[in-house]
Each structure stands twice: as C-alpha cells, then as structure tokens.
Scaffold this motif. Sequence first.
Motif, PDB file in Angstrom:
ATOM      1  N   TYR A 293       0.838  -1.196   0.000  1.00 36.88           N
ATOM      2  CA  TYR A 293       0.000   0.000   0.000  1.00 36.88           C
ATOM      3  C   TYR A 293       0.875   1.249   0.000  1.00 36.88           C
ATOM      4  O   TYR A 293       2.007   1.237   0.508  1.00 36.88           O
ATOM      5  CB  TYR A 293      -0.899   0.004   1.243  1.00 36.88           C
ATOM      6  CG  TYR A 293      -1.841  -1.177   1.279  1.00 36.88           C
ATOM      7  CD1 TYR A 293      -3.081  -1.125   0.648  1.00 36.88           C
ATOM      8  CD2 TYR A 293      -1.478  -2.377   1.922  1.00 36.88           C
ATOM      9  CE1 TYR A 293      -3.943  -2.224   0.654  1.00 36.88           C
ATOM     10  CE2 TYR A 293      -2.330  -3.474   1.933  1.00 36.88           C
ATOM     11  CZ  TYR A 293      -3.558  -3.393   1.304  1.00 36.88           C
ATOM     12  OH  TYR A 293      -4.392  -4.480   1.305  1.00 36.88           O
ATOM     13  N   CYS A 294       0.353   2.328  -0.535  1.00 32.06           N
ATOM     14  CA  CYS A 294       1.060   3.609  -0.532  1.00 32.06           C
ATOM     15  C   CYS A 294       1.217   4.067   0.918  1.00 32.06           C
ATOM     16  O   CYS A 294       0.260   4.039   1.694  1.00 32.06           O
ATOM     17  CB  CYS A 294       0.273   4.645  -1.326  1.00 32.06           C
ATOM     18  SG  CYS A 294       0.998   6.293  -1.252  1.00 32.06           S
ATOM     19  N   THR A 295       2.427   4.474   1.278  1.00 30.50           N
ATOM     20  CA  THR A 295       2.655   4.884   2.666  1.00 30.50           C
ATOM     21  C   THR A 295       2.107   6.299   2.918  1.00 30.50           C
ATOM     22  O   THR A 295       2.045   6.745   4.056  1.00 30.50           O
ATOM     23  CB  THR A 295       4.165   4.841   3.006  1.00 30.50           C
ATOM     24  OG1 THR A 295       4.881   5.594   2.020  1.00 30.50           O
ATOM     25  CG2 THR A 295       4.678   3.426   3.017  1.00 30.50           C
ATOM     26  N   GLU A 296       1.706   6.983   1.852  1.00 28.14           N
ATOM     27  CA  GLU A 296       1.134   8.331   2.008  1.00 28.14           C
ATOM     28  C   GLU A 296      -0.387   8.286   2.095  1.00 28.14           C
ATOM     29  O   GLU A 296      -0.975   8.831   3.017  1.00 28.14           O
ATOM     30  CB  GLU A 296       1.549   9.209   0.810  1.00 28.14           C
ATOM     31  CG  GLU A 296       3.030   9.508   0.747  1.00 28.14           C
ATOM     32  CD  GLU A 296       3.506  10.456   1.845  1.00 28.14           C
ATOM     33  OE1 GLU A 296       2.701  11.293   2.305  1.00 28.14           O
ATOM     34  OE2 GLU A 296       4.672  10.350   2.261  1.00 28.14           O
ATOM     35  N   CYS A 297      -1.030   7.625   1.107  1.00 31.44           N
ATOM     36  CA  CYS A 297      -2.507   7.678   1.035  1.00 31.44           C
ATOM     37  C   CYS A 297      -3.164   6.310   1.221  1.00 31.44           C
ATOM     38  O   CYS A 297      -4.379   6.200   1.172  1.00 31.44           O
ATOM     39  CB  CYS A 297      -2.943   8.280  -0.297  1.00 31.44           C
ATOM     40  SG  CYS A 297      -2.735   7.168  -1.704  1.00 31.44           S
ATOM     41  N   GLU A 298      -2.368   5.267   1.432  1.00 31.92           N
ATOM     42  CA  GLU A 298      -2.850   3.903   1.665  1.00 31.92           C
ATOM     43  C   GLU A 298      -3.554   3.269   0.473  1.00 31.92           C
ATOM     44  O   GLU A 298      -4.255   2.267   0.599  1.00 31.92           O
ATOM     45  CB  GLU A 298      -3.742   3.840   2.920  1.00 31.92           C
ATOM     46  CG  GLU A 298      -2.924   4.131   4.175  1.00 31.92           C
ATOM     47  CD  GLU A 298      -3.734   4.064   5.468  1.00 31.92           C
ATOM     48  OE1 GLU A 298      -4.899   3.647   5.420  1.00 31.92           O
ATOM     49  OE2 GLU A 298      -3.167   4.417   6.510  1.00 31.92           O
ATOM     50  N   HIS A 318       5.336   6.453  -9.295  1.00 34.46           N
ATOM     51  CA  HIS A 318       4.455   7.309  -8.498  1.00 34.46           C
ATOM     52  C   HIS A 318       3.158   6.585  -8.179  1.00 34.46           C
ATOM     53  O   HIS A 318       2.680   5.762  -8.954  1.00 34.46           O
ATOM     54  CB  HIS A 318       4.144   8.607  -9.255  1.00 34.46           C
ATOM     55  CG  HIS A 318       5.336   9.507  -9.367  1.00 34.46           C
ATOM     56  ND1 HIS A 318       6.371   9.234 -10.225  1.00 34.46           N
ATOM     57  CD2 HIS A 318       5.655  10.656  -8.725  1.00 34.46           C
ATOM     58  CE1 HIS A 318       7.297  10.186 -10.108  1.00 34.46           C
ATOM     59  NE2 HIS A 318       6.891  11.056  -9.196  1.00 34.46           N
ATOM     60  N   CYS A 319       2.588   6.919  -7.026  1.00 32.24           N
ATOM     61  CA  CYS A 319       1.302   6.351  -6.625  1.00 32.24           C
ATOM     62  C   CYS A 319       0.201   6.989  -7.480  1.00 32.24           C
ATOM     63  O   CYS A 319       0.125   8.221  -7.566  1.00 32.24           O
ATOM     64  CB  CYS A 319       1.061   6.646  -5.138  1.00 32.24           C
ATOM     65  SG  CYS A 319      -0.643   6.366  -4.608  1.00 32.24           S
ATOM     66  N   ALA A 320      -0.629   6.135  -8.089  1.00 31.00           N
ATOM     67  CA  ALA A 320      -1.702   6.667  -8.943  1.00 31.00           C
ATOM     68  C   ALA A 320      -2.803   7.305  -8.101  1.00 31.00           C
ATOM     69  O   ALA A 320      -3.630   8.057  -8.616  1.00 31.00           O
ATOM     70  CB  ALA A 320      -2.271   5.551  -9.816  1.00 31.00           C
ATOM     71  N   GLY A 321      -2.805   7.019  -6.793  1.00 30.13           N
ATOM     72  CA  GLY A 321      -3.806   7.616  -5.906  1.00 30.13           C
ATOM     73  C   GLY A 321      -3.473   9.057  -5.564  1.00 30.13           C
ATOM     74  O   GLY A 321      -4.237   9.979  -5.861  1.00 30.13           O
ATOM     75  N   CYS A 322      -2.303   9.258  -4.950  1.00 27.45           N
ATOM     76  CA  CYS A 322      -1.967  10.605  -4.460  1.00 27.45           C
ATOM     77  C   CYS A 322      -0.909  11.302  -5.313  1.00 27.45           C
ATOM     78  O   CYS A 322      -0.625  12.480  -5.109  1.00 27.45           O
ATOM     79  CB  CYS A 322      -1.495  10.527  -3.007  1.00 27.45           C
ATOM     80  SG  CYS A 322       0.072   9.640  -2.806  1.00 27.45           S
ATOM     81  N   GLY A 323      -0.321  10.564  -6.245  1.00 29.97           N
ATOM     82  CA  GLY A 323       0.659  11.190  -7.136  1.00 29.97           C
ATOM     83  C   GLY A 323       2.061  11.284  -6.563  1.00 29.97           C
ATOM     84  O   GLY A 323       3.001  11.673  -7.258  1.00 29.97           O
TER      85      GLY A 323
HETATM   86 ZN    ZN Z   1      -0.544   7.413  -2.567  1.00 25.69          ZN
END
Ligand code: ZN
Length: 331
Positions: A293-298, A318-323
């Motif tokens: 999981y993304c450590t920023e936005c999960e 890059h995370c496609a959720g939070c960029g």
């Molecule tokens: Zn993210």
Amino acid sequence: MPKEAMFYEKLEDHRVRCVLCPHHCVIKPGHQGICRSRVNEDGKLIARSYAQVASLALDPIEKKPLYHFYPGKNILSTGTFGCNLSCAFCQNYHLVHGNPDTHTIGPQQLLELAGKSRANSSIGVAFTYNEPIIWYEYIMDSAVLLKEKDLKVVMVTNGYIETEPLHHLLPYVDAMNIDVKAFKEEFYKKLCKAGLSKVMETVEKAAGQCHIEITSLIIPGENDDLNDLKQMARWIAGINPHIPLHLSRYHPAYRMDRESTPAGTLEQARQIAREYLKHVYVGNLAGPDNNTYCTECEALLIKRDAYYTNIIALDQGHCAGCGKEVSYIVT
Ligand SMILES: [Zn+2]
C-alpha cells in the motif's frame, strides 16, 4: 571447471587460511572448508563448485522473496551445493548439505541463458537456493558479463561474508535478500555456528549500495521473542524504514523438529515490526494480506495472491492515488 579461489592466505606446510567469510578456516592439503566448496589442493585454495550448477529455474521474483524489486517479473535462478552456516533448521538441506548432481554452466553460457530468459519476463539472474557467498568467483565472473548486458544480479544470502570480499562484490549486485535469522548472538552461535554482528554489517553496507530486503524465519521458542523482534525492526528502521521485512513461517526440517510457527505468532510479530517499518510481509503461510500500500494515502499499489502479482496503481514510480513518488520500489 574448478578455479583458484580469491581471498586466501598461504601458510606453512601447504596449509591455507580462507578469508572469504568470517570463519577464516585454516585448511590442510586435501581438506575442505566448513562450506565444502573450497578445498586445499597442494597448498592452493580451489573453488571446486565454480560453474557447477545443481539447480536452474525461472522463478517469480516474489519467490526469492523480493517484493519491491521489479514486482511481477521473473528471474533465472540458480544455485549449487554447500553453505558456510550449518543451521539446525535449514529449510533447503538436501541441496545445501547433500551432494546433488551438478552440471557445468560457465559464466558465458549463463549469460546466454539469462539473455534468452528475457523473452519470459526475466530481469536477470538470482544466485539462490544454497549460499551464494561461497560461489563468489563464479558470481563475480558472471556478474561482470550480466551487467554489461544490463541484466540484473540478485543474491539471496545469509550475509556472512568478510568486509573486503563484500566491498568488491557490491558494485556488481543490484538486489539482495539477506537473512537475519534472529537478533541475538547466542542464537547464531548455538543454532548456526556463526555470528550476528557480521550479518548486521553486511545489511548496513549493502543497504547503501543496492536494493535490499530482509527475511527472518520465525521459529517457535527460539527467536519468537517479541522484544527481540522489536529491537530488530528498530535497527532496520534506523537504516531505512522502507526496507521490506519478510517474516517467514518455519516448518520442521533438517535437525530441528519443532511445530510449525502458529499463524498468530507471525501476525503478532508483524504488528510489532510495523510500529517501525513501512512494509512487513508474512511468508510461507496462506492467508495474510501481503499487498503493498502507498505509505502516504494507503492506496493499493501492488496486489499479491500467492505468486500472482498485479501492479494496480503504480505509474512510473508514483502512486496513482496521491501522485507522490513511492519509496523503495524498483520497477
Ligand atoms: Zn498514494
């Protein structure tokens, strides 16, 4: 095709001292070191397993285990016999401590096989199954060729190597999975006939030069002390909290006959390690959530189901959720 070993000293009476690993075996003519791969032939130390391949297979990179290094890809995996440790709980003892059939695959031939395996999503070669440190000369010769063709070099290792050989090897290695078998010197001494501090040194040095992940086999009653696990997780976090930790389930093997690690122990261990580390996975057990999981936005970045890996939301690092740029995932 045996080859003269690197890293040894000639002594009186044709004896030699191997200084590849911290054992520093003094070997008489006609005898071998603890690892069984280095033999004294008339005062010369010979790497007798050089290019002697006992296993060769195309494996998912997740099987090493490496979860953050080219997820979803394959890697040509190879190994031979022997180990410089003698862990009572060895999970691969038939290969490590037996005498498997081998066939000769020279570095050039290994390069050709690795090149062909690219068609099957392979990124390079993993030296694994037995302890690669004791295959040092073969790995060095092969790695030089592999790097020239931009193929990746991976080692799955116990990390029990001397400082100088490690220093010469690291520039040729792209990723390592290093076993930290316990966070107690007594454990290493009693069950592996080796020492922890050198393994810690390897982890610290390798982390500065290549991608690393750490595996710890949890054995009931031996190294499942939660306080020790906490100390280990804290130490890893001090190097880099993004380094993935794989907590692996023990199954009875070799000279140890304890019950398999209960799932609850592994889950507890994971919770504790997670207080310090961003990515803690549980291996050798069906069921646990081993997604990344993304450590920023999960957001779910990588979904794993046994060895089926799906990249869900990773876009050029890059995370496609939070960029945000994701740390410590090589794609
Ligand atoms: Zn993210």
